[in-house]
Design a protein around this motif. Structure first.
Motif: not given
Length: 280
Positions: A23-28
């Motif tokens: 699980s991971f995110n890439v933020q703007k």
């Protein structure tokens, strides 16, 4: 705002587990390094993101759309470099630019392409098949920058690039994203290139849970220590990996307090990364 959201990704090829629970995110405006040894699933993750592959379980979204069902408007926001480069070798440097420009029209920024190409000192009429591997990679990177993507996904961008070209690319990428309106997910085996570029890291590890953190937090909290061979290291809590040398043992991990009787090692990013995933 999250540009990429991956939740509990698990994937198998037949009976072979690649990873689970990623699980991971890439933020703007952020640069995220997707890191790990060969074969742990970095390119698999890129394939899932681009809709080329469906995960065994879990979900992945780009701009809040399922990665397996991206519409054309969303795809137009993404610049993809997949495992090196793919070029039309029979075309010239000028001709391949015209080919791509016809597809991107209003978004196309040819000056970005030719600015990068000019660094190579070759004729724009030169056929791509006559260029070196590193030069062909630079052509493709120029084509990606000229697309003016909002999201860059770069899978092993350094393939075929020597030290000078790698540094040139990192400098161009840093300038391209300086206004914090671009987002980047990249993989690389050359983690030393990334230390001044990336904000967050996602480390996929074989037979261990993925590690997700900001780069700053990782470097502040991950430690290495050298201990005499006479000291038992097997029960030292927080150790991720260890290394047996001729005269001493080195241990690496997240420790609540300094290790008694040990000498702290000075770790750069590459040292710390290897300490997390293991050298061999």
């Amino acid at each position: 705002m999250n540009i990429i959201e991956c939740k509990n990704l698990t994937h198998h090829y037949g009976n072979k587990k690649i990873y689970e629970g990623l699980s991971f995110n890439v933020q703007k405006g952020k640069v995220v390094g997707l890191l790990g040894k060969n074969g742990v699933g970095k390119s698999t993750t890129i394939n899932i993101l681009m809709g080329f592959l469906k995960p065994s379980s879990g979900s992945c979204k780009i701009y809040n759309q399922n990665s397996n069902d991206l519409d054309n408007q969303t795809k137009a926001k993404i610049g993809l470099l997949y495992e090196g480069h793919v070029c039309y070798d029979f075309l010239t440097i000028k001709e391949v630019e015209r080919l791509y420009a016809a597809h991107y029209k209003g978004r196309w920024k040819r000056e970005l392409y030719y600015e990068l190409i000019s660094k190579m000192g070759v004729s724009n009429n030169q056929k791509l098949h006559t260029l070196s591997c590193g030069q062909r990679s630079q052509v493709v990177l120029g084509l990606i920058f000229a697309q003016d993507p909002e999201l860059l996904i770069l899978d092993d961008y350094a393939i075929g690039l020597d030290t000078g070209y790698r540094r040139l690319f990192v400098e161009y990428l840093a300038d391209f994203i300086k206004n914090k309106d671009k987002s980047v997910l990249l993989t690389s085996h050359l983690v030393s290139d990334l230390v001044h570029l990336i904000d967050d890291i996602v480390v996929i590890r074989k037979d261990k849970a993925p590690y997700v953190s900001s780069l700053d937090n990782f470097m502040q909290n991950f430690k290495g220590y050298a201990l005499d061979k006479s000291i038992d290291i097997t029960n030292i809590k927080g150790t991720e990996t260890s290394l047996s040398l001729k005269d001493e043992n080195h241990i690496f991990g997240f420790y609540d307090e300094p290790i008694a009787g040990a000498r702290e090692l000075k770790l750069d990013f590459e040292d710390a990364f290897l300490g997390l995933v293991g050298r061999y």
